[in-house]
Enzyme design. Sequence first.
Site, mmCIF file in Angstrom:
data_model
loop_
_atom_site.group_PDB
_atom_site.id
_atom_site.type_symbol
_atom_site.label_atom_id
_atom_site.label_comp_id
_atom_site.label_asym_id
_atom_site.label_seq_id
_atom_site.Cartn_x
_atom_site.Cartn_y
_atom_site.Cartn_z
ATOM 1 N N HIS A 1 0.876 -1.177 0.000
ATOM 2 C CA HIS A 1 0.000 0.000 0.000
ATOM 3 C C HIS A 1 0.917 1.233 0.000
ATOM 4 O O HIS A 1 2.026 1.172 0.539
ATOM 5 C CB HIS A 1 -0.839 -0.043 1.280
ATOM 6 C CG HIS A 1 -1.924 0.977 1.375
ATOM 7 N ND1 HIS A 1 -1.677 2.290 1.683
ATOM 8 C CD2 HIS A 1 -3.265 0.874 1.217
ATOM 9 C CE1 HIS A 1 -2.828 2.954 1.712
ATOM 10 N NE2 HIS A 1 -3.811 2.108 1.433
ATOM 11 N N ASP B 1 3.202 -4.547 7.979
ATOM 12 C CA ASP B 1 1.981 -3.768 7.823
ATOM 13 C C ASP B 1 0.813 -4.754 7.927
ATOM 14 O O ASP B 1 0.538 -5.503 6.994
ATOM 15 C CB ASP B 1 2.010 -3.074 6.451
ATOM 16 C CG ASP B 1 0.662 -2.449 6.076
ATOM 17 O OD1 ASP B 1 -0.305 -2.574 6.872
ATOM 18 O OD2 ASP B 1 0.576 -1.849 4.988
ATOM 19 N N GLN C 1 -4.483 -5.209 6.861
ATOM 20 C CA GLN C 1 -5.501 -6.093 6.287
ATOM 21 C C GLN C 1 -5.547 -7.452 6.964
ATOM 22 O O GLN C 1 -6.331 -8.315 6.582
ATOM 23 C CB GLN C 1 -5.241 -6.276 4.784
ATOM 24 C CG GLN C 1 -5.337 -4.998 3.986
ATOM 25 C CD GLN C 1 -6.737 -4.417 3.970
ATOM 26 O OE1 GLN C 1 -7.724 -5.138 4.121
ATOM 27 N NE2 GLN C 1 -6.833 -3.113 3.797
ATOM 28 N N LYS D 1 -10.325 -1.025 10.651
ATOM 29 C CA LYS D 1 -10.545 -2.156 9.747
ATOM 30 C C LYS D 1 -10.911 -3.406 10.534
ATOM 31 O O LYS D 1 -11.163 -4.467 9.970
ATOM 32 C CB LYS D 1 -9.301 -2.404 8.895
ATOM 33 C CG LYS D 1 -9.022 -1.286 7.894
ATOM 34 C CD LYS D 1 -7.894 -1.663 6.982
ATOM 35 C CE LYS D 1 -7.195 -0.469 6.359
ATOM 36 N NZ LYS D 1 -7.948 0.174 5.289
ATOM 37 N N CYS E 1 -4.731 2.592 -3.703
ATOM 38 C CA CYS E 1 -3.472 3.077 -3.121
ATOM 39 C C CYS E 1 -2.321 2.094 -3.343
ATOM 40 O O CYS E 1 -1.439 1.950 -2.496
ATOM 41 C CB CYS E 1 -3.621 3.382 -1.632
ATOM 42 S SG CYS E 1 -4.792 4.687 -1.294
#
Lengths: 435, 146
Positions: free
Chosen positions: A132, A218, A221, A244, A393
């Site tokens: 991202h 990261d 998600q 999220k 993104c």
Amino acid sequence: MKTKDAPVTKAYDVERIRAQFPILRELVHGKPLVYFDNAATSQKPRRVIKTESAYYATINANVHRGVHTLSTRATEAQEAAREIVRRHINAQHAHEVIFTSGTTASINLAATSLGQLLLRKGDEVVISGMEHHSNIVPWQLACERYGAKLKVIPITDSGEWETGPQGRKDAKGSTEQFFNERTRILAISHVSNTLGTINPVKKLIAQAKKQGIITVVDGAQAIAHLDVDVQDLDCDLYAFSGHKAYAPTGTGVLYGREELLERMPPWQGGGEMIETVTLEKSTWAKLPFKFEAGTPHIAGIIGLGEALRWMEDYDFAFAKDSAEQGKSAFAAHEHMLLERATKELLTIDGLRIIGTAKEKVGVISFVIEDVHHYDIGTLLDQQGIAVRTGHHCTQPLMDRFGVSGTTRASFACFNTCAEVDALVAGVKKTLKMLR
Amino acid sequence: MSTTMTLAQTQQELIDEFAMFSDWQDRYEHLIELGKDLPLIAPEHRTDDNLVRGCQSRVWLFAEPKSGHVQFTADSDAMITKGIVALLVRVYNDRTPQEIREASTDFIDRIGLREHLSPNRANGLSAMIDQMKRYALAFSANGDRS
């Protein structure tokens, strides 16, 4: 043993889950909302909404400062949320959990602070081609500042890391070619927001560790879909957003290994993060406060704690039944939706799925020959179906696949088979209008 | 036919046209049809310089002055966007720079396409209108000088 609230049915009771999300009763263009943009932000269960609003109604005060009762309550509630996060991601200490405004802030903190600590001219930072922008740009800025180089792991046609030599994965899936004596940092996503690919982060971290490379994950998600265990992953830093994972917007976490956080310089200066301040020099507060300048999003943080508890209550309550699939109940349900959507969407003429890795979360990105994703998204919206369109993104990834954008449907625990069928029918109707 | 109508009359004509459709599907199908009548931009002007910024789809917009009026040509890679730009071109084409600059954009709302005017970064209707008005401004400035 069983409480009245505990789910008793073996089957996943999606209606019971849905009943907890007030927004699912909304109509969009006069039609029932089908919300398939969970990878952008998930909807919030009533418990989380109530917790956040109860904070303002009964607790609201600034944390860690006042001697008065409300301030103590606010501090206790926030620190209780920190402990919930610690437990949820299995960190060793609560002070390894730093609250931020989201994954973006977490990675900016990591890149700025680690950059200052580690990067010198000629050093290298390794990322992957599916990151991202939030896990690209902060590293570009850091590299530019210290004269370091950004190296990128390429992506295969199926949307996985290309980790072997000469464009093929070798038998061992070796990645060592990307690491050399100048590599200082590895920053990679646990799950791709565009492709849904679940990356073999643990394996890559182990390889990086052998060479003393600091590892940053990261997890934006992953947090709502996978069982994240930072000690098992053995990463140095792990970033994720609350919003999220059924929590309020404006909340995020940067987990960091204690020993590393102690060495990292502060990112932002201000109140709360200092021990002493003179006009000549300041000394820093202890972890985690060294990295938490200013008044935090207290209500949101408490909401984040509640969201994780809510997930644990429902996700893990069902987990035993789906243990044979090696997945949590939410993950198993979302996987079932993914398989149904994949199978049905592929019957559409000219439709191509971008991201066909074997291990995926419930994210399905697709393109349709000669049809623009903007048209698909606009016409699906008219039918009450919320999907994301565009480059998500991840412009470098779009370039890799030679597309300007995709249409992406991303699933959560409250989505149903009927909604997947509505999406497929909606796409077919859309194509009839456009072709 | 539309050349004999005033700008406001053309706007009203569009409002009436869209009022005939009671459901979204007919409205969007009509919009897509309108896109097919768009005066297409010449290949040599279909360049990055003429891209309208702020659209998720690509929109090329070009204008040139012709006997005191502004002539627009455009294109888009998305059909709905192409319909929207066609709608604007139908209203603003062959008008004087002053007419274009002073025109109100209320008709978009009344057509039932209001969502395309939102400040959402994904759509570029307001960016297209801005660009058309900028062209008009540039041509009127040139006109003043000559």
